[in-house]
Write a protein that holds these residues in place. Structure first.
Motif: not given
Length: 322
Positions: A291, A244, A298, A247, A288, A296
């Motif tokens: 971001s 994370d 994803a 990303p 993803i 985030l």
């Protein structure tokens, strides 16, 4: 509690398990593609994915990541979690008798060679790994050094590397399980450091590749003794947090056998990992979608590694019951 993934003698794996496919797409946005082996069609439903090219992993179509600067579709992030190479104390049991730091063994020459070969394989497969994070134990630092050297290799110049290709950092969350199951001979005094000084560790890594700006996920080593279950939780959280944190990059974590096992069981439901060879690695992938500063957005990671590939063997709990 016994370790799920005992140290195993080094076994060479040479699976050509990723086979590049010719490009069959007629446009940048691919809705359908033919698979080289067979006549079946593959559809990507609900979302349109933009792919630079394709690979086949035992019938699974995977997308190699496009440049993170692309604004026209999701970034496909690849996550690799790798075990260190062959360790000296398992190769030579007598080594420990005279070793000044028996809890922190180095790699053997064969271990270094296999780590370099693994890095070369990842480079030639075209995964564009730009971020490597490793455990602070010496065997992982040495493994990372060999892998990063291979990833940074300059074509047609076998002795040259381009350090701008990959950035490396050390992460305590990826360290060995801190108990007697994993570390047979701990330091005799709390005043003795578990790991070498950071300047010594960074000096082992290829010049120009260390990212000094990185803040560690785990600020310090886990306290001794650490329960194996707690170590598994640590690995799971650390691996997810590291992915994370970067990303828009493909990430390689260099850790220990337990960590590699957890990288499979965390993202693959009802799996029990029972063997992790030296230099074995898992491969997971996700899309993803965003971001930005908003957070985030994803997919969850999907494990692409199958049992027997790249040195990892596992079974499903359903098969054990049956």
């Amino acid at each position: 509690m016994r370790s799920l993934f005992p140290n195993l003698a080094r076994t060479r794996y040479s699976y050509p398990w990723i086979e590049p496919l010719e490009s069959y797409s007629q446009s940048a946005t691919c809705i359908k593609c033919n698979i080289k082996q067979g006549v079946s069609r593959v559809r990507f439903l609900k979302r349109r994915h933009r792919f630079s090219n394709f690979s086949l992993v035992r019938g699974i179509v995977m997308a190699r990541s496009m440049d993170s600067s692309s604004k026209k579709g999701p970034f496909v992030q690849n996550l690799f979690v790798m075990r260190h190479g062959e360790r000296m104390d398992n190769y030579d049991p007598e080594w420990i008798r005279s070793a000044p730091r028996p809890w922190d063994p180095p790699l053997t020459d064969a271990g270094k060679k296999e780590a370099r070969e693994t890095g070369e394989r990842l480079r030639t497969q075209g995964w564009n790994i730009t971020r490597v994070i490793c455990s602070p134990f010496l065997r992982c630092i040495q493994t990372a050094a060999e892998v990063v050297t291979a990833l940074c290799a300059v074509p047609d110049h076998p002795l040259a590397i381009d350090p701008s290709k990959v950035k490396v950092s050390i992460e305590y969350g990826l360290c060995e399980v801190m108990n007697y199951i994993a570390i047979r001979t701990p330091p005799s005094s709390p005043d003795v450091s578990w790991i070498l000084d950071h300047s010594e560790l960074e000096a082992i890594l290829p010049a120009g590749t260390v990212d000094h700006s990185v803040e560690r996920i785990w600020p310090e080593l886990p306290h001794w003794p650490e329960k194996t279950e707690k170590a598994h939780e640590r690995y799971s959280k650390a691996i997810q947090a590291l992915a994370d944190k970067y990303p828009q990059e493909n990430v390689l974590c260099v850790t220990h056998g337990e960590g590699v096992g957890v990288s499979v069981s965390t993202f693959k439901k009802d799996v029990i990992v029972h063997a992790v060879e030296y230099c074995a690695y898992s491969h997971s992938q996700r899309s993803i979608f965003d971001s930005s500063t908003n957070g985030l957005n994803a997919e969850k990671f999907h494990v692409l590694t199958e049992s027997g590939q790249s040195g990892i063997r596992f079974v499903t709990s359903k098969n054990i019951i049956e």
